[in-house]
Design a protein around this motif. Structure first.
Motif, PDB file in Angstrom:
ATOM      1  N   VAL A 482      60.529   0.093 -19.552  1.00 24.18           N
ATOM      2  CA  VAL A 482      60.149  -1.266 -19.165  1.00 24.18           C
ATOM      3  C   VAL A 482      58.919  -1.750 -19.939  1.00 24.18           C
ATOM      4  O   VAL A 482      58.947  -2.829 -20.548  1.00 24.18           O
ATOM      5  N   PRO A 483      57.782  -1.005 -19.950  1.00 26.00           N
ATOM      6  CA  PRO A 483      56.644  -1.512 -20.741  1.00 26.00           C
ATOM      7  C   PRO A 483      56.948  -1.625 -22.217  1.00 26.00           C
ATOM      8  O   PRO A 483      56.460  -2.540 -22.894  1.00 26.00           O
ATOM      9  N   PHE A 484      57.768  -0.711 -22.741  1.00 30.76           N
ATOM     10  CA  PHE A 484      58.146  -0.800 -24.145  1.00 30.76           C
ATOM     11  C   PHE A 484      58.945  -2.071 -24.422  1.00 30.76           C
ATOM     12  O   PHE A 484      58.716  -2.770 -25.410  1.00 30.76           O
ATOM     13  N   ALA A 485      59.893  -2.391 -23.530  1.00 32.79           N
ATOM     14  CA  ALA A 485      60.705  -3.590 -23.722  1.00 32.79           C
ATOM     15  C   ALA A 485      59.859  -4.852 -23.609  1.00 32.79           C
ATOM     16  O   ALA A 485      60.022  -5.789 -24.400  1.00 32.79           O
ATOM     17  N   VAL A 486      58.936  -4.896 -22.644  1.00 29.39           N
ATOM     18  CA  VAL A 486      58.082  -6.077 -22.483  1.00 29.39           C
ATOM     19  C   VAL A 486      57.189  -6.266 -23.705  1.00 29.39           C
ATOM     20  O   VAL A 486      57.054  -7.384 -24.235  1.00 29.39           O
ATOM     21  N   LEU A 487      56.577  -5.173 -24.171  1.00 32.22           N
ATOM     22  CA  LEU A 487      55.704  -5.284 -25.336  1.00 32.22           C
ATOM     23  C   LEU A 487      56.489  -5.686 -26.574  1.00 32.22           C
ATOM     24  O   LEU A 487      56.031  -6.516 -27.379  1.00 32.22           O
ATOM     25  N   ALA A 488      57.671  -5.126 -26.756  1.00 29.63           N
ATOM     26  CA  ALA A 488      58.482  -5.494 -27.920  1.00 29.63           C
ATOM     27  C   ALA A 488      58.923  -6.954 -27.853  1.00 29.63           C
ATOM     28  O   ALA A 488      58.992  -7.636 -28.876  1.00 29.63           O
ATOM     29  N   ALA A 489      59.213  -7.450 -26.639  1.00 28.56           N
ATOM     30  CA  ALA A 489      59.580  -8.862 -26.510  1.00 28.56           C
ATOM     31  C   ALA A 489      58.414  -9.772 -26.888  1.00 28.56           C
ATOM     32  O   ALA A 489      58.598 -10.773 -27.599  1.00 28.56           O
ATOM     33  N   LEU A 490      57.209  -9.435 -26.433  1.00 22.14           N
ATOM     34  CA  LEU A 490      56.039 -10.239 -26.791  1.00 22.14           C
ATOM     35  C   LEU A 490      55.791 -10.208 -28.297  1.00 22.14           C
ATOM     36  O   LEU A 490      55.486 -11.234 -28.914  1.00 22.14           O
ATOM     37  N   VAL A 491      55.915  -9.039 -28.894  1.00 28.61           N
ATOM     38  CA  VAL A 491      55.713  -8.922 -30.341  1.00 28.61           C
ATOM     39  C   VAL A 491      56.769  -9.722 -31.093  1.00 28.61           C
ATOM     40  O   VAL A 491      56.480 -10.354 -32.120  1.00 28.61           O
ATOM     41  N   THR A 492      58.006  -9.732 -30.590  1.00 26.32           N
ATOM     42  CA  THR A 492      59.058 -10.517 -31.245  1.00 26.32           C
ATOM     43  C   THR A 492      58.728 -12.001 -31.238  1.00 26.32           C
ATOM     44  O   THR A 492      58.908 -12.705 -32.248  1.00 26.32           O
ATOM     45  N   LEU A 493      58.224 -12.511 -30.101  1.00 24.77           N
ATOM     46  CA  LEU A 493      57.857 -13.921 -30.034  1.00 24.77           C
ATOM     47  C   LEU A 493      56.705 -14.239 -30.984  1.00 24.77           C
ATOM     48  O   LEU A 493      56.692 -15.293 -31.638  1.00 24.77           O
ATOM     49  N   VAL A 494      55.741 -13.326 -31.089  1.00 30.70           N
ATOM     50  CA  VAL A 494      54.646 -13.524 -32.043  1.00 30.70           C
ATOM     51  C   VAL A 494      55.177 -13.501 -33.475  1.00 30.70           C
ATOM     52  O   VAL A 494      54.757 -14.301 -34.326  1.00 30.70           O
ATOM     53  N   PHE A 495      56.113 -12.595 -33.756  1.00 31.40           N
ATOM     54  CA  PHE A 495      56.687 -12.512 -35.099  1.00 31.40           C
ATOM     55  C   PHE A 495      57.464 -13.784 -35.448  1.00 31.40           C
ATOM     56  O   PHE A 495      57.455 -14.237 -36.595  1.00 31.40           O
TER      57      PHE A 495
END
Length: 572
Positions: A482-495
């Motif tokens: 769960v924390p990995f998925a949330v962090l990756a989603a935030l990074v994707t939006l920043v990217f």
């Protein structure tokens, strides 16, 4: 053209040069629509995957019989001798070491190294060990793992190999580093140690009454052989890995009976660096940064860079990015031999293909330059993370960082922070899709989601919480994603935001920025590892950068129309 023939089946050509088709016949003049571009890209990607998957692997035949390795203790300049039988004399051998290096005072380092040896006789293989090889392996410690010796074979169309399991090698540098300041680990335990008579292990000369060692049952005259897999050859090597609460000692008692294992708790030991001064420094630096972000001229700069405000991201995009990150991580877990380097090159190559196919003839050169800039930035980012941790295997990267944010490479060292920026620059160097088609943008969003997952694994710990939960509650192991998925989603939006912003920049400027950032990241990683920064300092830096990132995020979220820049002395 014209009208149908009236009652005549053998009507000749009309004035226009066409022959009318017979009744109920298909219209052969109708042209089929071309295949859409995404389908062409998928076909091309499938063809490349078939070629790489079918031709990229060599056949390995385990036909060589290896007997042992000597000496067990090596220094720079020595030669490692591998004994065997019926070896091809006069040929070169590929020697691979795969395992873990247990280092004094530092976390264990995964090792996957390949070198070149020679076969002087049919009974042995020799591997020179220069100083560069020692640096690649980790310089100092005990290696435990597997050794493989391989030779190319034209007859079999592949390789002939031999393996040795359970190899143990002691790497001893030419000169031991200076001991750390403050009380040593032996002093904290209440021990006085000296070299053993035969040079194997450390002799317990004195046990301080009331100390941790006496409570654990250690007595005078014992010999300490190993500490958490590290063979103790010098008193300076008696130092546990950082941030561990329990260590395993292998001891030899004077009355014989063979080696025995002893568990020793480290909870409550005095830190080598006092915590209070570090906390005061953290608070002072964060207070100054808070004033600079919210009251100084830095706030006006943030307003200019942030506004117009970023529109709120749609929930489907965030959920899809998180799900894609979990799929990427599970796929990498299913193939443990696949490293981040190959996957990262595939992601960057796919984005380059999207950019080149999307561009027209006048902008195709710029698309190639942007792709080269993305490749340089990505290699620099991954190189900095690899130099800091010594591996590109996803599971090893996660284990070396841990689940806590202040232990992530992105927050505990300058090279890690520059690596995180390098991944962001990789996203910004993507194709110019400001006015692209929705299908093209959706395809590139998939690549950005995979890039975000790789970035989180490399510099953000990945899904390491899964393993910790699995040890306690196996049924709840998926919760660690769960924390990995949330962090990756935030990074994707920043990217995605970085991609749209980067589309406005010139290609050659991005290429120069990629080269400069890659050089800085790799140089910072090398310098930081050479400084041998204590774990307490790294943790303090990680905590400070975590707090700074929270303040910076809040400042960006509360951005307002830029006001006239305040003077520099306003924050003082």
């Amino acid at each position: 053209v014209g009208s149908p023939s009236s009652g005549r089946d053998d009507a000749g050509p009309r004035a226009g040069g066409f022959v009318d088709p017979p009744p109920h016949a298909p219209d052969i003049r109708r042209v089929s629509p071309p295949l859409p571009k995404p389908l062409w890209w998928l076909c091309l990607a499938g063809a490349i995957a078939v070629v790489v998957g079918g031709c990229g692997r060599e056949v390995e035949a385990d036909l060589i019989r290896l007997q042992g390795v000597s000496p067990a203790r090596v220094q720079p300049g020595h030669r490692l001798v591998i004994s065997g039988a019926e070896l091809p004399a006069g040929r070169a051998a590929d020697i691979r070491l795969e395992g873990v290096l247990h280092r004094p005072g530092r976390a264990p380092r995964p090792v996957d190294w390949t070198g070149r040896g020679t076969v002087p006789t049919r009974e042995r293989v020799e591997l020179p060990l220069p100083a560069s090889t020692f640096r690649a392996l980790g310089e100092w410690g005990t290696f435990r793992g597997t050794m493989q010796v391989g030779f190319g074979s034209d007859t079999l169309g592949g390789r002939v190999v031999g393996r040795l399991e359970g190899v143990v090698l002691d790497l001893v540098p030419s000169s031991l580093p200076a001991p750390a300041r403050g009380p040593s680990f032996a002093t904290q335990l209440g021990l006085e140690l000296g070299p053993a008579d035969d040079g194997e292990g450390l002799l317990v000369i004195r046990v301080v009454p009331g100390g941790r060692a006496e409570a654990a049952g250690i007595e005078e005259g014992w010999v300490l052989l190993e500490l958490d897999g590290l063979r103790l050859l010098a008193t300076d090597a008696f130092s546990p890995p950082p941030d561990v609460g329990l260590v395993t000692l292998t001891v030899m008692r004077p009355n014989g009976g063979g080696p025995a294992s002893l568990r020793l708790s480290l909870e409550g030991l005095e830190d080598a660096i006092p915590r209070r001064p570090l906390l005061l420094v953290q608070l002072a630096v964060l207070g100054w940064l808070f004033a600079a972000l919210f009251f100084g001229p830095t706030g006006a700069w943030i307003d200019r860079l942030t506004l117009p405000r970023v529109r709120r991201a749609a929930w489907p995009h965030a959920v899809g990015a998180g799900a894609l990150a979990v799929v990427v991580r599970c796929a990498l877990g299913a193939f443990p031999s696949v490293g981040l380097d190959g996957v990262l090159l595939a992601v960057v190559g796919g984005r380059v293909a999207v950019g080149v196919l999307h561009a027209d003839r006048s902008t195709r050169l710029g698309a190639w330059v942007r792709g080269g800039a993305a490749l340089v930035a990505a290699l620099g980012a991954l190189g900095a993370a690899t130099l800091a941790l010594g591996t590109t295997a996803p599971a090893a990267l996660e284990a070396a960082q841990g689940p806590l944010p202040w232990a992530w490479i992105a927050l505990r060292s300058p090279g890690g922070a520059l690596a995180a920026v390098g991944f962001g620059l990789t996203a910004a160097c993507g194709p110019r899709l400001v006015e692209g088609s929705p299908r093209t943008r959706a395809l590139d969003d998939l690549f950005l989601g995979a890039l975000a997952a790789l970035a989180v694994i490399a510099v953000g710990g990945g899904a390491s919480a899964t393993r910790g939960i699995e040890d306690v509650r196996p049924a709840l192991a998926p919760v660690g994603f769960v924390p990995f998925a949330v962090l990756a989603a935030l990074v994707t939006l920043v990217f995605r935001r970085a991609r749209d912003r980067g589309a406005l920049a010139r290609a050659w400027w991005l290429f120069g920025a990629g080269v400069a950032l890659a050089a800085l990241a790799v140089g910072a990683a090398v310098g930081w590892s050479e400084l041998r920064v204590p774990a307490d300092i790294e943790r303090a830096i990680g905590e400070g950068l975590l707090a700074l990132s929270a303040m910076l995020t809040w400042r960006i979220m509360t951005a307002h129309p830029p006001a006239p820049a305040r003077p520099l002395h306003a924050m003082l």
